[in-house]
Write a protein that holds these residues in place. Structure first.
Motif, PDB file in Angstrom:
ATOM      1  N   THR A 157     -13.879 -14.631   9.900  1.00  0.00           N
ATOM      2  CA  THR A 157     -14.032 -15.256   8.583  1.00  0.00           C
ATOM      3  C   THR A 157     -14.212 -14.211   7.486  1.00  0.00           C
ATOM      4  O   THR A 157     -13.986 -14.498   6.309  1.00  0.00           O
ATOM      5  CB  THR A 157     -15.249 -16.207   8.572  1.00  0.00           C
ATOM      6  N   ARG A 158     -14.619 -12.997   7.864  1.00  0.00           N
ATOM      7  CA  ARG A 158     -14.913 -11.981   6.853  1.00  0.00           C
ATOM      8  C   ARG A 158     -13.972 -10.784   6.875  1.00  0.00           C
ATOM      9  O   ARG A 158     -13.919 -10.019   5.909  1.00  0.00           O
ATOM     10  CB  ARG A 158     -16.351 -11.472   7.036  1.00  0.00           C
ATOM     11  N   SER A 159     -13.246 -10.568   7.952  1.00  0.00           N
ATOM     12  CA  SER A 159     -12.440  -9.345   8.032  1.00  0.00           C
ATOM     13  C   SER A 159     -11.261  -9.532   8.975  1.00  0.00           C
ATOM     14  O   SER A 159     -11.174 -10.526   9.711  1.00  0.00           O
ATOM     15  CB  SER A 159     -13.305  -8.179   8.521  1.00  0.00           C
ATOM     16  N   ILE A 160     -10.368  -8.568   8.914  1.00  0.00           N
ATOM     17  CA  ILE A 160      -9.265  -8.493   9.869  1.00  0.00           C
ATOM     18  C   ILE A 160      -9.224  -7.069  10.412  1.00  0.00           C
ATOM     19  O   ILE A 160      -9.653  -6.119   9.757  1.00  0.00           O
ATOM     20  CB  ILE A 160      -7.906  -8.821   9.218  1.00  0.00           C
ATOM     21  N   ARG A 161      -8.723  -6.924  11.614  1.00  0.00           N
ATOM     22  CA  ARG A 161      -8.487  -5.592  12.167  1.00  0.00           C
ATOM     23  C   ARG A 161      -7.271  -5.658  13.079  1.00  0.00           C
ATOM     24  O   ARG A 161      -6.988  -6.703  13.691  1.00  0.00           O
ATOM     25  CB  ARG A 161      -9.702  -5.058  12.913  1.00  0.00           C
ATOM     26  N   LEU A 162      -6.552  -4.567  13.128  1.00  0.00           N
ATOM     27  CA  LEU A 162      -5.343  -4.512  13.936  1.00  0.00           C
ATOM     28  C   LEU A 162      -5.673  -4.564  15.425  1.00  0.00           C
ATOM     29  O   LEU A 162      -6.654  -3.964  15.885  1.00  0.00           O
ATOM     30  CB  LEU A 162      -4.571  -3.221  13.650  1.00  0.00           C
ATOM     31  N   THR A 163      -4.848  -5.290  16.164  1.00  0.00           N
ATOM     32  CA  THR A 163      -4.926  -5.209  17.615  1.00  0.00           C
ATOM     33  C   THR A 163      -4.305  -3.889  18.057  1.00  0.00           C
ATOM     34  O   THR A 163      -3.709  -3.158  17.252  1.00  0.00           O
ATOM     35  CB  THR A 163      -4.161  -6.370  18.267  1.00  0.00           C
ATOM     36  N   GLU A 164      -4.408  -3.579  19.317  1.00  0.00           N
ATOM     37  CA  GLU A 164      -3.790  -2.342  19.823  1.00  0.00           C
ATOM     38  C   GLU A 164      -2.280  -2.376  19.607  1.00  0.00           C
ATOM     39  O   GLU A 164      -1.672  -1.404  19.154  1.00  0.00           O
ATOM     40  CB  GLU A 164      -4.104  -2.155  21.309  1.00  0.00           C
ATOM     41  N   GLY A 165      -1.665  -3.520  19.905  1.00  0.00           N
ATOM     42  CA  GLY A 165      -0.232  -3.663  19.661  1.00  0.00           C
ATOM     43  C   GLY A 165       0.097  -3.629  18.187  1.00  0.00           C
ATOM     44  O   GLY A 165       1.118  -3.069  17.771  1.00  0.00           O
ATOM     45  N   GLY A 166      -0.770  -4.232  17.368  1.00  0.00           N
ATOM     46  CA  GLY A 166      -0.567  -4.224  15.925  1.00  0.00           C
ATOM     47  C   GLY A 166      -0.632  -2.834  15.345  1.00  0.00           C
ATOM     48  O   GLY A 166       0.129  -2.490  14.422  1.00  0.00           O
ATOM     49  N   ARG A 167      -1.521  -2.000  15.893  1.00  0.00           N
ATOM     50  CA  ARG A 167      -1.638  -0.636  15.397  1.00  0.00           C
ATOM     51  C   ARG A 167      -0.356   0.154  15.665  1.00  0.00           C
ATOM     52  O   ARG A 167       0.150   0.864  14.798  1.00  0.00           O
ATOM     53  CB  ARG A 167      -2.826   0.056  16.047  1.00  0.00           C
ATOM     54  N   GLY A 168       0.182   0.010  16.860  1.00  0.00           N
ATOM     55  CA  GLY A 168       1.426   0.702  17.173  1.00  0.00           C
ATOM     56  C   GLY A 168       2.594   0.200  16.346  1.00  0.00           C
ATOM     57  O   GLY A 168       3.433   0.984  15.881  1.00  0.00           O
ATOM     58  N   TYR A 169       2.635  -1.114  16.115  1.00  0.00           N
ATOM     59  CA  TYR A 169       3.710  -1.698  15.301  1.00  0.00           C
ATOM     60  C   TYR A 169       3.605  -1.222  13.853  1.00  0.00           C
ATOM     61  O   TYR A 169       4.609  -0.900  13.206  1.00  0.00           O
ATOM     62  CB  TYR A 169       3.610  -3.226  15.376  1.00  0.00           C
ATOM     63  N   TYR A 170       2.362  -1.147  13.347  1.00  0.00           N
ATOM     64  CA  TYR A 170       2.156  -0.677  11.976  1.00  0.00           C
ATOM     65  C   TYR A 170       2.647   0.765  11.808  1.00  0.00           C
ATOM     66  O   TYR A 170       3.318   1.090  10.823  1.00  0.00           O
ATOM     67  CB  TYR A 170       0.674  -0.760  11.616  1.00  0.00           C
ATOM     68  N   GLU A 171       2.309   1.626  12.751  1.00  0.00           N
ATOM     69  CA  GLU A 171       2.705   3.033  12.634  1.00  0.00           C
ATOM     70  C   GLU A 171       4.228   3.172  12.571  1.00  0.00           C
ATOM     71  O   GLU A 171       4.761   3.944  11.771  1.00  0.00           O
ATOM     72  CB  GLU A 171       2.138   3.831  13.809  1.00  0.00           C
ATOM     73  N   GLN A 172       4.933   2.408  13.411  1.00  0.00           N
ATOM     74  CA  GLN A 172       6.397   2.477  13.412  1.00  0.00           C
ATOM     75  C   GLN A 172       6.976   1.875  12.135  1.00  0.00           C
ATOM     76  O   GLN A 172       7.919   2.433  11.546  1.00  0.00           O
ATOM     77  CB  GLN A 172       6.948   1.751  14.644  1.00  0.00           C
ATOM     78  N   CYS A 173       6.435   0.739  11.706  1.00  0.00           N
ATOM     79  CA  CYS A 173       6.957   0.083  10.494  1.00  0.00           C
ATOM     80  C   CYS A 173       6.716   0.932   9.254  1.00  0.00           C
ATOM     81  O   CYS A 173       7.591   1.037   8.381  1.00  0.00           O
ATOM     82  CB  CYS A 173       6.295  -1.289  10.318  1.00  0.00           C
ATOM     83  N   ARG A 174       5.548   1.546   9.170  1.00  0.00           N
ATOM     84  CA  ARG A 174       5.241   2.365   7.993  1.00  0.00           C
ATOM     85  C   ARG A 174       6.206   3.542   7.893  1.00  0.00           C
ATOM     86  O   ARG A 174       6.699   3.877   6.816  1.00  0.00           O
ATOM     87  CB  ARG A 174       3.802   2.872   8.081  1.00  0.00           C
ATOM     88  N   GLN A 175       6.472   4.169   9.018  1.00  0.00           N
ATOM     89  CA  GLN A 175       7.406   5.294   9.018  1.00  0.00           C
ATOM     90  C   GLN A 175       8.808   4.832   8.619  1.00  0.00           C
ATOM     91  O   GLN A 175       9.502   5.499   7.839  1.00  0.00           O
ATOM     92  CB  GLN A 175       7.433   5.956  10.395  1.00  0.00           C
ATOM     93  N   ALA A 176       9.221   3.680   9.138  1.00  0.00           N
ATOM     94  CA  ALA A 176      10.562   3.169   8.830  1.00  0.00           C
ATOM     95  C   ALA A 176      10.684   2.810   7.349  1.00  0.00           C
ATOM     96  O   ALA A 176      11.699   3.118   6.708  1.00  0.00           O
ATOM     97  CB  ALA A 176      10.858   1.944   9.696  1.00  0.00           C
ATOM     98  N   LEU A 177       9.655   2.183   6.775  1.00  0.00           N
ATOM     99  CA  LEU A 177       9.696   1.819   5.358  1.00  0.00           C
ATOM    100  C   LEU A 177       9.719   3.062   4.468  1.00  0.00           C
ATOM    101  O   LEU A 177      10.417   3.099   3.449  1.00  0.00           O
ATOM    102  CB  LEU A 177       8.496   0.943   5.003  1.00  0.00           C
ATOM    103  N   THR A 178       8.961   4.082   4.861  1.00  0.00           N
ATOM    104  CA  THR A 178       8.973   5.336   4.103  1.00  0.00           C
ATOM    105  C   THR A 178      10.364   5.954   4.095  1.00  0.00           C
ATOM    106  O   THR A 178      10.856   6.428   3.063  1.00  0.00           O
ATOM    107  CB  THR A 178       7.961   6.325   4.690  1.00  0.00           C
ATOM    108  N   GLN A 179      11.033   5.921   5.234  1.00  0.00           N
ATOM    109  CA  GLN A 179      12.378   6.486   5.312  1.00  0.00           C
ATOM    110  C   GLN A 179      13.367   5.681   4.469  1.00  0.00           C
ATOM    111  O   GLN A 179      14.269   6.252   3.842  1.00  0.00           O
ATOM    112  CB  GLN A 179      12.831   6.529   6.768  1.00  0.00           C
ATOM    113  N   LEU A 180      13.196   4.359   4.430  1.00  0.00           N
ATOM    114  CA  LEU A 180      14.068   3.534   3.601  1.00  0.00           C
ATOM    115  C   LEU A 180      13.904   3.862   2.123  1.00  0.00           C
ATOM    116  O   LEU A 180      14.882   3.960   1.377  1.00  0.00           O
ATOM    117  CB  LEU A 180      13.765   2.047   3.843  1.00  0.00           C
TER     118      LEU A 180
END
Length: 308
Positions: free
Chosen positions: A59-82
């Motif tokens: 109700t007060r916060s969100i945090r990445l799951t282990e899978g979410g953390r890995g997905y975020y790292e890949q997506c962030r790199q891909a968006l930066t390259q775009l």
């Protein structure tokens, strides 16, 4: 080429990255100019597509799951390259610009890189340099760094490694200390001296001193009444004020050795070094500001290799 993403999906990925970086759906919504409900729907759409939860929600916060953390790292790199690819095509990056985030060891930072940055920025005034000085290993993707310099960098297939120099090691002390304690003539005599220690904060392990003994490398574990952690320059400062012997890089104490305020000892056993390496992530679309900085530093290294 088969199409894998539509505009809605790409938008959802951008909102997901914003939420991950800001730690809040509401903050991501404010940054993107949409409603929190739109962010929540986008995240749910991604989770349904992936068949995996990306966030643990309370109700007060969100945090990445282990899978979410890995997905975020890949997506962030891909968006930066775009983004960088778009800038190259549209000509927006004809002159290096933007923020360059670099991580430097305290030794190499203070004595090699920081003195050069004013010259770099005179050449490229639109580049802002964000500097982290420390000796811990950083997470390029998760922490958003463009480049790092490290000692004895570990092999990593995701990084490009460019050798900078093999920095020679010397053992030094003040003339006053040596007058009082005597100068060691052999490696065994180090046991009779106050040897300033450097301790790795990551492991608590004290760094062995390196020597050349008849053409072979020899490690010596020393003892003393002073232990420095994290910042090697603390050991240099102690040595300059007569606390004892310290092994450091010659380039740090070159001026003191020339002036005579520090004296090198155990010269017959000198000659060993440690390598410094420049590291940056692999990518087909290298930001122009990063390319300019790498070229600048690699040009300067020729002077260090020549001993100037």
């Amino acid at each position: 080429m088969q199409r894998h993403f539509d505009d809605v999906l790409l938008g959802s990925i951008e909102l997901f990255c914003l939420a991950a970086e800001l730690g809040s759906f509401t903050a991501a919504a404010l940054a993107a100019g949409v409603t929190p409900a739109a962010v929540s729907r986008s995240i749910s759409r991604l989770e349904e597509r992936l068949g995996s939860r990306l966030f643990v929600r309370t109700t007060r916060s969100i945090r990445l799951t282990e899978g979410g953390r890995g997905y975020y790292e890949q997506c962030r790199q891909a968006l930066t390259q775009l983004v960088e690819a778009e800038r190259v095509v549209t000509g927006q990056q004809q002159e290096p610009s933007g923020t360059l985030r670099i991580s430097l060891p305290t030794t190499y930072g203070h004595h090699r890189i920081l003195p050069l940055l004013p010259e770099f920025r005179r050449r490229y005034p639109k580049v802002q340099v964000d500097i982290h000085l420390g000796n811990r290993n950083i997470d390029f993707v998760g922490e958003g760094y463009d480049l790092a310099i490290r000692v004895r960098a570990q092999p990593d297939s995701t990084l490009i490694a460019r050798p900078l120099e093999d920095a020679r090691l010397v053992v030094v002390a003040t003339p006053d200390y040596l007058e009082h304690a005597g100068a060691p003539q052999s490696l065994e005599e180090l046991a009779q001296h106050d040897c300033i220690q450097f301790e790795l904060p990551s492991s608590g392990r004290r760094i062995a001193w390196l020597f050349d003994e008849e053409g072979r490398e020899r490690e010596v574990l020393t003892e003393g009444g002073y232990v420095c952690s994290d910042d090697v320059l603390g050991g240099v400062t102690l040595a300059k004020h007569g606390a004892g012997l310290f092994q450091t890089y010659r380039f740090i104490v070159e001026r003191e050795l020339a002036e005579g305020s520090l004296v090198e000892v155990l010269r017959p056993f000198a000659g060993r070094s440690r390598p410094f390496t420049l590291l940056y992530p692999q990518g087909r679309h290298m930001p122009l500001r990063l390319r300019a900085f790498v070229d600048f530093i690699m040009d300067k290294r020729r002077h260090w290799a020549a001993g100037s």
